[in-house]
Design a protein around this motif. Structure first.
Motif, mmCIF file in Angstrom:
data_model
loop_
_atom_site.group_PDB
_atom_site.id
_atom_site.type_symbol
_atom_site.label_atom_id
_atom_site.label_comp_id
_atom_site.label_asym_id
_atom_site.label_seq_id
_atom_site.Cartn_x
_atom_site.Cartn_y
_atom_site.Cartn_z
ATOM 1 N N THR A 209 0.822 -1.211 0.000
ATOM 2 C CA THR A 209 0.000 0.000 0.000
ATOM 3 C C THR A 209 0.853 1.255 0.000
ATOM 4 O OG1 THR A 209 -1.728 -1.188 1.226
ATOM 5 C CG2 THR A 209 -1.825 1.225 1.227
ATOM 6 N N VAL A 210 1.892 1.287 0.825
ATOM 7 C CA VAL A 210 2.764 2.463 0.906
ATOM 8 C C VAL A 210 3.503 2.672 -0.414
ATOM 9 C CG1 VAL A 210 4.816 3.418 2.033
ATOM 10 C CG2 VAL A 210 3.022 2.348 3.404
ATOM 11 N N ALA A 211 4.006 1.591 -1.002
ATOM 12 C CA ALA A 211 4.718 1.709 -2.275
ATOM 13 C C ALA A 211 3.790 2.212 -3.373
ATOM 14 C CB ALA A 211 5.315 0.355 -2.661
ATOM 15 N N VAL A 212 2.551 1.695 -3.407
ATOM 16 C CA VAL A 212 1.580 2.149 -4.405
ATOM 17 C C VAL A 212 1.279 3.630 -4.209
ATOM 18 C CG1 VAL A 212 -0.839 1.976 -5.106
ATOM 19 C CG2 VAL A 212 0.522 -0.095 -4.793
ATOM 20 N N ALA A 213 1.068 4.054 -2.958
ATOM 21 C CA ALA A 213 0.770 5.460 -2.686
ATOM 22 C C ALA A 213 1.917 6.363 -3.126
ATOM 23 C CB ALA A 213 0.484 5.651 -1.200
ATOM 24 N N ALA A 214 3.150 5.946 -2.855
ATOM 25 C CA ALA A 214 4.309 6.754 -3.246
ATOM 26 C C ALA A 214 4.395 6.899 -4.758
ATOM 27 C CB ALA A 214 5.591 6.120 -2.700
ATOM 28 N N ILE A 215 4.168 5.804 -5.481
ATOM 29 C CA ILE A 215 4.229 5.855 -6.944
ATOM 30 C C ILE A 215 3.105 6.724 -7.501
ATOM 31 C CG2 ILE A 215 3.970 4.476 -9.046
ATOM 32 C CD1 ILE A 215 5.366 2.183 -7.539
ATOM 33 N N VAL A 216 1.905 6.573 -6.951
ATOM 34 C CA VAL A 216 0.751 7.345 -7.428
ATOM 35 C C VAL A 216 0.981 8.837 -7.229
ATOM 36 C CG1 VAL A 216 -1.662 7.888 -6.920
ATOM 37 C CG2 VAL A 216 -0.956 5.509 -7.214
ATOM 38 N N VAL A 217 1.448 9.221 -6.044
ATOM 39 C CA VAL A 217 1.692 10.647 -5.777
ATOM 40 C C VAL A 217 2.810 11.174 -6.672
ATOM 41 C CG1 VAL A 217 2.514 12.298 -4.056
ATOM 42 C CG2 VAL A 217 0.825 10.570 -3.418
ATOM 43 N N ALA A 218 3.888 10.397 -6.801
ATOM 44 C CA ALA A 218 5.023 10.847 -7.608
ATOM 45 C C ALA A 218 4.666 10.971 -9.082
ATOM 46 C CB ALA A 218 6.193 9.875 -7.437
ATOM 47 N N ALA A 219 3.729 10.163 -9.555
ATOM 48 C CA ALA A 219 3.366 10.206 -10.972
ATOM 49 C C ALA A 219 2.171 11.117 -11.244
ATOM 50 C CB ALA A 219 3.057 8.783 -11.469
ATOM 51 N N ALA A 220 1.111 10.997 -10.442
ATOM 52 C CA ALA A 220 -0.151 11.662 -10.766
ATOM 53 C C ALA A 220 -0.133 13.156 -10.471
ATOM 54 C CB ALA A 220 -1.296 10.996 -10.009
ATOM 55 N N VAL A 221 0.474 13.562 -9.361
ATOM 56 C CA VAL A 221 0.442 14.988 -9.015
ATOM 57 C C VAL A 221 1.248 15.830 -10.012
ATOM 58 C CG1 VAL A 221 1.033 16.703 -7.264
ATOM 59 C CG2 VAL A 221 -0.037 14.545 -6.575
ATOM 60 N N PRO A 222 2.517 15.490 -10.310
ATOM 61 C CA PRO A 222 3.221 16.295 -11.331
ATOM 62 C C PRO A 222 2.544 16.242 -12.702
ATOM 63 C CG PRO A 222 4.771 14.958 -10.071
ATOM 64 C CD PRO A 222 3.409 14.482 -9.709
ATOM 65 N N LEU A 223 2.022 15.047 -13.068
ATOM 66 C CA LEU A 223 1.352 14.941 -14.363
ATOM 67 C C LEU A 223 0.099 15.805 -14.387
ATOM 68 C CD1 LEU A 223 1.108 13.667 -17.149
ATOM 69 C CD2 LEU A 223 -0.085 11.734 -16.093
ATOM 70 N N GLY A 224 -0.663 15.806 -13.305
ATOM 71 C CA GLY A 224 -1.849 16.656 -13.229
ATOM 72 C C GLY A 224 -1.500 18.129 -13.313
ATOM 73 N N MET A 225 -0.409 18.524 -12.663
ATOM 74 C CA MET A 225 0.034 19.912 -12.737
ATOM 75 C C MET A 225 0.390 20.297 -14.170
ATOM 76 S SD MET A 225 2.378 19.761 -9.298
ATOM 77 C CE MET A 225 3.352 21.201 -9.708
ATOM 78 N N ILE A 226 1.089 19.400 -14.861
ATOM 79 C CA ILE A 226 1.487 19.692 -16.242
ATOM 80 C C ILE A 226 0.263 19.806 -17.156
ATOM 81 C CG2 ILE A 226 2.646 18.701 -18.271
ATOM 82 C CD1 ILE A 226 4.698 17.495 -16.311
ATOM 83 N N LEU A 227 -0.700 18.903 -16.958
ATOM 84 C CA LEU A 227 -1.853 18.873 -17.849
ATOM 85 C C LEU A 227 -2.790 20.063 -17.658
ATOM 86 C CD1 LEU A 227 -2.741 15.061 -17.769
ATOM 87 C CD2 LEU A 227 -1.543 16.339 -19.558
ATOM 88 N N THR A 228 -2.606 20.849 -16.595
ATOM 89 C CA THR A 228 -3.414 22.057 -16.415
ATOM 90 C C THR A 228 -2.777 23.273 -17.072
ATOM 91 O OG1 THR A 228 -2.360 22.512 -14.269
ATOM 92 C CG2 THR A 228 -4.416 21.246 -14.249
ATOM 93 N N ARG A 229 -1.552 23.124 -17.586
ATOM 94 C CA ARG A 229 -0.931 24.246 -18.292
ATOM 95 C C ARG A 229 -1.574 24.383 -19.674
ATOM 96 N NH1 ARG A 229 -0.012 26.749 -14.307
ATOM 97 N NH2 ARG A 229 -1.523 25.208 -13.601
ATOM 98 N N SER A 230 -1.669 25.582 -20.165
ATOM 99 C CA SER A 230 -2.388 25.853 -21.408
ATOM 100 C C SER A 230 -1.811 25.074 -22.592
ATOM 101 C CB SER A 230 -2.362 27.353 -21.708
ATOM 102 O OG SER A 230 -1.018 27.828 -21.785
#
Length: 264
Positions: A76-97
């Motif tokens: 569970t901890v490993a999955v959470a770390a991977i999800v946060v490391a991948a999804a949050v930066p990707l989400g930030m990038i995808l909100t750029r114009s």
């Protein structure tokens, strides 16, 4: 006069409802872990003190139970770390114009990951890579749990009041400054809510890790089912449910104490 009185009553009712919700949330932070400890403790006492046959005794003992729970928690901890490391930066990038045109593509891929059966993804990943063990379980489960954090990151940033962003840019703040000092802090409650959902998904799906020798509490459940040993099956299931509820509680604590104070 009556209109003013009605408005005051409605406002008071709204405040009362909001206060009631907050009190219920605070009570849940205490009641939920206490209930989990009581229920799991009662089941463990029953399972470990009853008269177990030789087959049950090989599984219903402290080293085996602690090892399975620890493996489940590590997944569970490993999955959470991977999800946060991948999804949050990707989400930030995808909100750029400049990246918005490809945002639906990534969301569709994440939707496919969650819509597909988790067991099928784990088995297909095993067949594709010929791996087995911890990472063979963690990586497909992380893909399965990616969507809530990715979607909430995008929605959270997009929901920030445009006037705040324009004001920040008006005082000379750079695009990265606006993102990290304005947008991300205001989007944090939604991101944490998505992470909470992902954690619960990860705990539930981690019971399938035993199919690829990934360990976890799924081994107890599978053993109890195949050998028709109800105490083993019940113990494994209760431990998995208890861990999911505790992880959900941790997510609620993170939402409460790391979200912006003015929004609570």
């Amino acid at each position: 006069m009556s209109t003013a009185t009605s408005g005051t009553s409605a406002a008071s009712s709204g405040l009362s409802t909001g206060s009631g919700v907050r009190r219920a949330d605070r009570a849940r932070l205490v009641v939920q872990p206490a209930a989990v400890i009581l229920i799991v403790g009662a089941v463990l006492i029953w399972a470990l003190t009853r008269h177990n046959d030789a087959t049950e005794a090989q599984t219903l003992n402290w080293p085996t139970l602690l090892s399975g729970t620890w493996q489940h928690l590590l997944i569970t901890v490993a999955v959470a770390a991977i999800v946060v490391a991948a999804a949050v930066p990707l989400g930030m990038i995808l909100t750029r114009s400049w990246a918005r045109p490809v945002a639906p593509v990534f969301l569709t891929i994440a939707n496919i990951g969650q819509a597909a059966p988790a067991l099928g993804m784990i088995v297909l990943f095993f067949l594709w890579t010929n791996w087995e063990g911890f990472w063979c379980a963690v990586l497909p489960i992380a893909f399965y749990s990616l969507l809530p954090v990715l979607r909430n990151t995008i929605v959270g940033i997009d929901s920030v009041d445009r006037s705040l962003i324009e004001a920040a840019r008006g005082i000379g703040m750079s695009s990265s400054g606006v993102l990290f000092r304005i947008e991300m802090p205001l989007a944090l409650p939604l991101i944490l809510a998505g992470l909470r959902t992902s954690l619960v998904l990860a705990v539930g799906t981690a019971t399938l890790a035993f199919f690829v020798n990934g360990g976890g509490l799924g081994e107890l459940i599978d053993t109890g089912y195949k050998l028709n040993r109800v105490p083993v099956l019940v113990t494994g299931a209760v431990l998995a449910v208890g861990l999911a509820l505790l992880v959900d509680w941790v997510g609620a604590v993170l939402e409460r104490f790391f979200g912006p104070r003015g929004l609570s």
